[in-house]
Scaffold this motif. Structure first.
Motif, PDB file in Angstrom:
ATOM      1  N   ASP A 123      52.161  -8.737 -62.796  1.00 14.76           N
ATOM      2  CA  ASP A 123      50.962  -8.380 -63.548  1.00 14.76           C
ATOM      3  C   ASP A 123      51.188  -7.131 -64.381  1.00 14.76           C
ATOM      4  N   LYS A 124      50.373  -6.995 -65.405  1.00 12.88           N
ATOM      5  CA  LYS A 124      50.306  -5.754 -66.170  1.00 12.88           C
ATOM      6  C   LYS A 124      49.166  -4.876 -65.660  1.00 12.88           C
ATOM      7  N   GLU A 165      49.827  -0.174 -77.521  1.00 12.01           N
ATOM      8  CA  GLU A 165      49.539   0.195 -76.128  1.00 12.01           C
ATOM      9  C   GLU A 165      50.003  -0.901 -75.168  1.00 12.01           C
ATOM     10  N   GLN A 166      49.780  -2.150 -75.540  1.00  9.92           N
ATOM     11  CA  GLN A 166      50.190  -3.268 -74.682  1.00  9.92           C
ATOM     12  C   GLN A 166      51.689  -3.254 -74.412  1.00  9.92           C
ATOM     13  N   ARG A 167      52.469  -2.870 -75.416  1.00  7.37           N
ATOM     14  CA  ARG A 167      53.925  -2.856 -75.247  1.00  7.37           C
ATOM     15  C   ARG A 167      54.389  -1.759 -74.297  1.00  7.37           C
ATOM     16  N   LYS A 168      53.551  -0.783 -74.042  1.00  6.09           N
ATOM     17  CA  LYS A 168      53.908   0.318 -73.147  1.00  6.09           C
ATOM     18  C   LYS A 168      53.496   0.072 -71.688  1.00  6.09           C
ATOM     19  N   ILE A 169      52.733  -0.981 -71.455  1.00  6.27           N
ATOM     20  CA  ILE A 169      52.286  -1.286 -70.095  1.00  6.27           C
ATOM     21  C   ILE A 169      53.356  -2.134 -69.409  1.00  6.27           C
ATOM     22  N   ALA A 170      53.801  -1.687 -68.259  1.00  6.56           N
ATOM     23  CA  ALA A 170      54.902  -2.351 -67.559  1.00  6.56           C
ATOM     24  C   ALA A 170      54.441  -3.626 -66.854  1.00  6.56           C
ATOM     25  N   ILE A 179      39.346 -12.666 -61.003  1.00  4.20           N
ATOM     26  CA  ILE A 179      39.394 -11.267 -61.448  1.00  4.20           C
ATOM     27  C   ILE A 179      40.803 -10.887 -61.916  1.00  4.20           C
ATOM     28  N   ARG A 180      41.813 -11.465 -61.309  1.00  3.89           N
ATOM     29  CA  ARG A 180      43.191 -11.217 -61.771  1.00  3.89           C
ATOM     30  C   ARG A 180      43.378 -11.768 -63.179  1.00  3.89           C
ATOM     31  N   ARG A 181      42.892 -12.985 -63.408  1.00  2.78           N
ATOM     32  CA  ARG A 181      43.008 -13.576 -64.748  1.00  2.78           C
ATOM     33  C   ARG A 181      42.229 -12.744 -65.768  1.00  2.78           C
ATOM     34  N   SER A 183      43.845 -10.791 -69.076  1.00  4.52           N
ATOM     35  CA  SER A 183      43.550 -11.498 -70.332  1.00  4.52           C
ATOM     36  C   SER A 183      42.418 -10.783 -71.062  1.00  4.52           C
ATOM     37  N   ASP A 184      41.184 -11.018 -70.663  1.00  2.00           N
ATOM     38  CA  ASP A 184      40.032 -10.450 -71.372  1.00  2.00           C
ATOM     39  C   ASP A 184      40.078  -8.921 -71.422  1.00  2.00           C
ATOM     40  N   PHE A 185      40.217  -8.299 -70.257  1.00  2.00           N
ATOM     41  CA  PHE A 185      40.237  -6.831 -70.238  1.00  2.00           C
ATOM     42  C   PHE A 185      41.447  -6.288 -70.985  1.00  2.00           C
ATOM     43  N   TYR A 186      42.600  -6.857 -70.739  1.00  2.00           N
ATOM     44  CA  TYR A 186      43.855  -6.392 -71.338  1.00  2.00           C
ATOM     45  C   TYR A 186      43.800  -6.419 -72.865  1.00  2.00           C
TER      46      TYR A 186
END
Length: 222
Positions: free
Chosen positions: A136-137, A109-114, A92-94, A98-101
């Protein structure tokens, strides 16, 4: 056909631009705990129709805020195989990172996630090992976070989307259980959950159960 393709590309470009404008407004606004933020998009209708993801602001810091999904977005196994596993080694972490992200967030949006250092404590009741720290993001809440971030069981209850229902999530009285990243009972083949009625179930489910729900969390840079 060429004209139809050009019209389709124009429509997609317009949608991306509109989403980016909405996102810029999100990061400019001053939010407080309890506010709702729309950020990213994910299938939520029974037919797979995509909608903006609604998040609840759980914490705010000087330059970032903790967002937690308002709804149970999907049904996933904590781990595909029935085996001893920790958050670090879980499927679930992967999947979340990956898939969800990549499905839920565009490049901006991805660049704004810490990137966050995630610590998973041992199970507070059984002492089951939480495993190594991770970076993790996107992540799941821990037992401790699920207990401290909500005022009561009622606030903790999670309503599933129609998409999650179709994916096979268990539902009781209109609410569903959702996974925590913390280990479950005295065996490491269980993971803790929040029950459909909102209480933190430290025994948890077996990790291969497919009826558990996913309510992601992330830190958004401002």
């Amino acid at each position: 056909r060429m004209r139809e393709e050009l019209e389709r590309l124009k429509a997609e470009k317009s949608e991306i631009q509109n989403n980016n404008i909405k996102f810029e407004k999100v990061v400019e606004k001053q939010y407080k705990v309890g506010d709702t933020v729309s950020f990213g998009r994910y299938p939520q209708d029974e037919d797979g129709g995509v909608k903006p993801i609604e998040w609840t602001v759980m914490k705010t810091e000087k330059n970032k805020m903790l967002l937690f999904s308002k709804y149970v977005l999907d049904a996933q196994q904590y781990n595909e195989k029935f085996e001893e596993v920790t958050w670090e080694t879980s499927d679930i972490r992967r999947w979340l990172n990956s898939d969800f992200y990549t499905t839920a967030f565009n490049d901006i949006e991805q660049r704004k996630i810490a990137d966050i250092l995630v610590r998973t404590e041992n199970n507070p009741e059984y002492g089951t090992a939480g495993g190594n720290d991770t970076e993790d993001k996107v992540f799941l809440l821990s037992v401790e976070e699920a207990e401290s971030l909500f005022m009561n069981d009622g606030k903790r209850r999670g309503k599933p989307t129609q998409y999650a229902k179709k994916a096979g999530i268990f539902t009781l009285e209109g609410y569903s259980p959702w996974w925590l990243r913390s280990p479950g009972s005295s065996r490491s083949d269980c993971a803790a959950i929040v029950h459909s009625r909102g209480w933190v179930h430290k025994d948890g489910f077996y990790v291969y159960f497919s009826v558990g729900g996913v309510r992601p969390a992330l830190w958004l840079n401002l």
